[in-house]
Design a protein around this motif. Structure first.
Motif, PDB file in Angstrom:
ATOM      1  N   PHE A 112       0.750  -1.162   0.080  1.00  0.00           N
ATOM      2  CA  PHE A 112       0.028   0.008  -0.082  1.00  0.00           C
ATOM      3  C   PHE A 112       0.930   1.287  -0.014  1.00  0.00           C
ATOM      4  O   PHE A 112       0.419   2.347  -0.359  1.00  0.00           O
ATOM      5  CB  PHE A 112      -1.041   0.037   1.074  1.00  0.00           C
ATOM      6  CG  PHE A 112      -2.068   1.095   1.155  1.00  0.00           C
ATOM      7  CD1 PHE A 112      -3.149   1.012   0.434  1.00  0.00           C
ATOM      8  CD2 PHE A 112      -1.709   2.227   1.762  1.00  0.00           C
ATOM      9  CE1 PHE A 112      -4.071   1.859   0.535  1.00  0.00           C
ATOM     10  CE2 PHE A 112      -2.650   2.938   2.119  1.00  0.00           C
ATOM     11  CZ  PHE A 112      -3.958   3.128   1.171  1.00  0.00           C
ATOM     12  N   CYS A 122       2.572   7.732  -5.589  1.00  0.00           N
ATOM     13  CA  CYS A 122       1.166   8.623  -5.502  1.00  0.00           C
ATOM     14  C   CYS A 122       0.568   8.082  -4.119  1.00  0.00           C
ATOM     15  O   CYS A 122      -0.654   8.589  -3.635  1.00  0.00           O
ATOM     16  CB  CYS A 122       0.382   8.301  -6.773  1.00  0.00           C
ATOM     17  SG  CYS A 122       0.123   6.496  -7.170  1.00  0.00           S
ATOM     18  N   TYR A 123       1.230   7.257  -3.444  1.00  0.00           N
ATOM     19  CA  TYR A 123       0.472   6.539  -2.097  1.00  0.00           C
ATOM     20  C   TYR A 123       1.670   7.049  -0.867  1.00  0.00           C
ATOM     21  O   TYR A 123       1.372   6.543  -0.072  1.00  0.00           O
ATOM     22  CB  TYR A 123       0.366   5.001  -2.178  1.00  0.00           C
ATOM     23  CG  TYR A 123      -0.979   4.606  -2.694  1.00  0.00           C
ATOM     24  CD1 TYR A 123      -1.994   4.460  -1.894  1.00  0.00           C
ATOM     25  CD2 TYR A 123      -1.082   4.813  -4.323  1.00  0.00           C
ATOM     26  CE1 TYR A 123      -3.102   4.011  -2.656  1.00  0.00           C
ATOM     27  CE2 TYR A 123      -2.368   4.293  -4.695  1.00  0.00           C
ATOM     28  CZ  TYR A 123      -3.523   4.106  -3.940  1.00  0.00           C
ATOM     29  OH  TYR A 123      -4.609   3.700  -4.499  1.00  0.00           O
ATOM     30  N   ALA A 126      -3.054   7.974 -11.431  1.00  0.00           N
ATOM     31  CA  ALA A 126      -3.842   8.563 -10.040  1.00  0.00           C
ATOM     32  C   ALA A 126      -3.823   9.909 -10.030  1.00  0.00           C
ATOM     33  O   ALA A 126      -5.038  10.312  -9.649  1.00  0.00           O
ATOM     34  CB  ALA A 126      -2.690   8.343  -8.778  1.00  0.00           C
ATOM     35  N   ARG A 132      -8.242   7.575  -7.600  1.00  0.00           N
ATOM     36  CA  ARG A 132      -7.396   6.483  -6.975  1.00  0.00           C
ATOM     37  C   ARG A 132      -8.186   6.106  -5.444  1.00  0.00           C
ATOM     38  O   ARG A 132      -8.960   6.812  -4.884  1.00  0.00           O
ATOM     39  CB  ARG A 132      -6.193   7.383  -6.024  1.00  0.00           C
ATOM     40  CG  ARG A 132      -5.234   6.737  -5.299  1.00  0.00           C
ATOM     41  CD  ARG A 132      -3.936   7.581  -5.182  1.00  0.00           C
ATOM     42  NE  ARG A 132      -4.206   8.696  -4.155  1.00  0.00           N
ATOM     43  CZ  ARG A 132      -4.298   8.799  -3.006  1.00  0.00           C
ATOM     44  NH1 ARG A 132      -4.197   7.655  -2.064  1.00  0.00           N
ATOM     45  NH2 ARG A 132      -4.678   9.976  -2.175  1.00  0.00           N
ATOM     46  N   THR A 191      -8.608   4.413  -1.665  1.00  0.00           N
ATOM     47  CA  THR A 191      -7.838   4.252  -0.535  1.00  0.00           C
ATOM     48  C   THR A 191      -8.294   2.773   0.069  1.00  0.00           C
ATOM     49  O   THR A 191      -7.519   2.592   1.196  1.00  0.00           O
ATOM     50  CB  THR A 191      -8.243   5.577   0.234  1.00  0.00           C
ATOM     51  OG1 THR A 191      -9.816   5.392   0.836  1.00  0.00           O
ATOM     52  CG2 THR A 191      -7.764   6.728  -0.223  1.00  0.00           C
ATOM     53  N   THR A 221      -4.055  -2.376  -9.796  1.00  0.00           N
ATOM     54  CA  THR A 221      -3.928  -2.906  -8.388  1.00  0.00           C
ATOM     55  C   THR A 221      -2.911  -3.875  -8.277  1.00  0.00           C
ATOM     56  O   THR A 221      -2.084  -4.069  -9.201  1.00  0.00           O
ATOM     57  CB  THR A 221      -5.470  -3.285  -7.883  1.00  0.00           C
ATOM     58  OG1 THR A 221      -5.394  -3.354  -6.664  1.00  0.00           O
ATOM     59  CG2 THR A 221      -5.911  -4.558  -8.703  1.00  0.00           C
ATOM     60  N   GLU A 252      -4.585  -2.847  -0.879  1.00  0.00           N
ATOM     61  CA  GLU A 252      -3.835  -2.597  -1.994  1.00  0.00           C
ATOM     62  C   GLU A 252      -4.132  -1.239  -2.479  1.00  0.00           C
ATOM     63  O   GLU A 252      -5.209  -0.570  -2.525  1.00  0.00           O
ATOM     64  CB  GLU A 252      -4.135  -3.602  -2.827  1.00  0.00           C
ATOM     65  CG  GLU A 252      -3.681  -5.049  -2.634  1.00  0.00           C
ATOM     66  CD  GLU A 252      -2.390  -5.107  -2.321  1.00  0.00           C
ATOM     67  OE1 GLU A 252      -1.422  -4.508  -2.793  1.00  0.00           O
ATOM     68  OE2 GLU A 252      -2.187  -5.904  -1.340  1.00  0.00           O
ATOM     69  N   PRO A 253      -2.837  -0.701  -3.159  1.00  0.00           N
ATOM     70  CA  PRO A 253      -3.342   0.586  -4.007  1.00  0.00           C
ATOM     71  C   PRO A 253      -4.013   0.147  -5.176  1.00  0.00           C
ATOM     72  O   PRO A 253      -4.004  -1.110  -5.731  1.00  0.00           O
ATOM     73  CB  PRO A 253      -1.779   0.888  -4.450  1.00  0.00           C
ATOM     74  CG  PRO A 253      -1.179  -0.265  -4.305  1.00  0.00           C
ATOM     75  CD  PRO A 253      -1.515  -1.424  -3.319  1.00  0.00           C
TER      76      PRO A 253
END
Length: 500
Positions: free
Chosen positions: A34, A39-40, A54, A59, A61, A280, A313-314
């Motif tokens: 994650f 971008c995370y 993203a 995006r 969360t 993802t 997960e992203p």
């Protein structure tokens, strides 16, 4: 509100006309946590193309995989059903596994084929090889396949080059099995695979598939399950040594470069505005590899566990002109990809019980999720123990907790392999909005009516488990070394003679 409703109606009208069917590209990273992408929030990862997705897309969360390991999570994404239904458990499939994703399960590719879609898979399959390659992608609805049919550490790697000019792979990988093969459709092209050229081959194959589909005026579905950044990391000349994050960062950059090449191909082919790109990952980071294993950010533990770091997960949805930029905190899952694609394409859903729900309202209008809850199974699910955890709204209840070898080496003792199976009655309860790290179990207070909340969770759990029919364990069927893919099937002695 009226405008967004018109956009949605227009989209559905377009999707009913064959020449306007949307294209789909699903990108599935391997062991990406994650907290691994720029971008995370990762401070040293170089992921400019994923960051673009993203920034210009939606995006997520609160997006979940269904398993903290590879094969089950892939089965769920492609079928929209928990792995317990298809039997892809416990653990993962191996080169000589007798079982695989059952052929009576319907994949996204098989859902789209009746509408005339061209379908291709490129990368890590890991849903079985089987007798005579019976479980390969070409047997599961995909017209074409280029890739390694299982994980690229499932073969000896100590003599292979993972980084230029001749940096050998870190670690031993699996000994006593055949060298890792690269397959085109059902034929072995290389054995062992050349890691330095692998990503370029994948990128070229994917780009060719897109351009050919466009020239033939066929809608397409491309499934790209990458090997990056699973152990052992590798990267070719375009990415090796280009980041400050070391081998993991270089591997992640090479993956991101391929994402950029796919976007460029969509743009050059003139179909980027008619293509949903969904990114993802399969499960959380392999923390046992320390700095080479990935990062779960603020989430607890990682791969192999049912804590948030193992399964949240992203995720990013990108569709210029259709999906407006933003962030959604709605509860969503890999399970939801199949029903969403089926809805957008106007395809019939499989005539089986799906666990996924349609995300179209989230994508188009940044609306609410139809998903009530998310269920958490361990790597070895059983009917006797049932769910390990359940998320309802912002709350997550742990009925069982257990660490994993795959998340060892972290300071948190609950992640370690020495954190044995522990039952919790009443369950450990966390508010994931206030405490995404799952460090502070809720206790009775005036702020939350915990008894009432636990009763709601209990009813949801009982209803779900009553609907769950466990499929025959495919991994429980065992392995046969003679099934391992070999470019010289009659050669002796195996596995050493399997080279071409």
């Amino acid at each position: 509100m009226e405008f967004t409703r018109m956009v949605f109606v227009t989209l559905l009208c377009l999707c009913t006309h064959a020449t306007s069917l949307p294209n789909f590209v699903v990108i599935f990273a391997d062991d990406v946590g994650f907290g691994d992408l720029g971008c995370y929030g990762h401070p040293s990862s170089l992921t400019p193309n994923l960051d673009r997705l993203a920034a210009e897309g939606l995006r997520f969360t609160d997006f979940y995989s269904t398993s903290p390991v590879c094969s089950p999570s892939r089965a769920s994404l492609l079928t929209g059903r928990y792995q317990t239904r298809s039997g892809v458990y416990p653990g993962v499939l191996y080169p000589g596994s007798i079982g695989g994703l059952p052929l009576n399960e319907s994949t996204i590719a098989e859902v789209l084929k009746p509408l005339g879609y061209a379908t291709a898979a490129v990368g890590k399959w890991h849903l079985g090889f089987g007798p005579n390659g019976m479980f390969l992608p070409t047997k599961q609805g995909f017209d074409e396949y280029l890739g390694i049919p299982y994980s690229h550490d499932m073969g000896p790697c100590h003599n292979l080059t993972c980084f230029p000019p001749d940096v050998k792979c870190f670690g031993q990988c699996d000994m006593g099995t055949v060298l890792v093969p690269l397959m085109h459709n059902e034929v072995i092209k290389e054995q062992p695979v050349n890691f330095l050229d692998l990503e370029r081959a994948y990128s070229d194959f994917a780009a060719s598939f897109i351009t050919t589909s466009v020239k033939k005026k066929r809608p397409f579905f491309l499934y790209y399950p990458s090997h990056h950044t699973h152990y052992p990391q590798y990267a070719g000349e375009g990415a090796a040594g280009k980041t400050s994050r070391g081998p993991f960062g270089d591997s992640l950059l090479e993956f991101d470069n391929t994402v950029g090449n796919l976007l460029a191909t969509l743009e050059e082919s003139g179909v980027i505005n008619n293509t949903l790109v969904f990114f993802t990952a399969d499960n959380g980071p392999s923390l046992m590899r320390m700095s080479r294993g990935g990062n779960a950010g603020a989430l607890r533990c990682g791969k192999g566990t049912t804590y948030e770091g193992g399964m949240r997960e992203p995720a990013i949805a990108f569709w210029p002109g259709t999906i407006k930029p933003g962030v959604t905190r709605e509860l969503t899952s890999t399970l939801d990809i199949l029903p969403t694609i089926a809805r957008l394409a106007g395809a019939k859903s499989p005539p089986v019980e799906l666990d996924g729900v349609d995300m179209t309202e989230i994508l188009i209008n940044h609306g609410k999720s139809k998903r009530e809850a998310m269920m958490f199974y361990p790597t070895d699910p059983s009917e006797k123990l049932g769910l390990f955890a359940l998320r309802l709204g912002k709350y997550k209840a742990h009925f069982f907790t257990r660490g994993s070898t795959l998340s060892s080496t972290t300071p948190d003792k609950e992640c370690s392999m020495f954190a044995v199976l522990t039952a919790h009655d009443p369950p450990l309860l966390f508010d994931l909005e206030a405490d995404p790290s799952e460090h502070y179990p809720l206790v009775p207070s005036g702020e939350t009516d915990i008894p009432a909340l636990l009763e709601r969770i209990k009813k949801v759990k009982e209803r779900f488990e009553a609907s769950m029919l466990f499929g025959e364990s495919q991994i429980g069927k065992g392995s046969d070394p003679q099934l391992e893919p070999c470019c010289s099937p009659q050669c002796r002695p195996k596995p050493h003679c399997c080279q071409c």
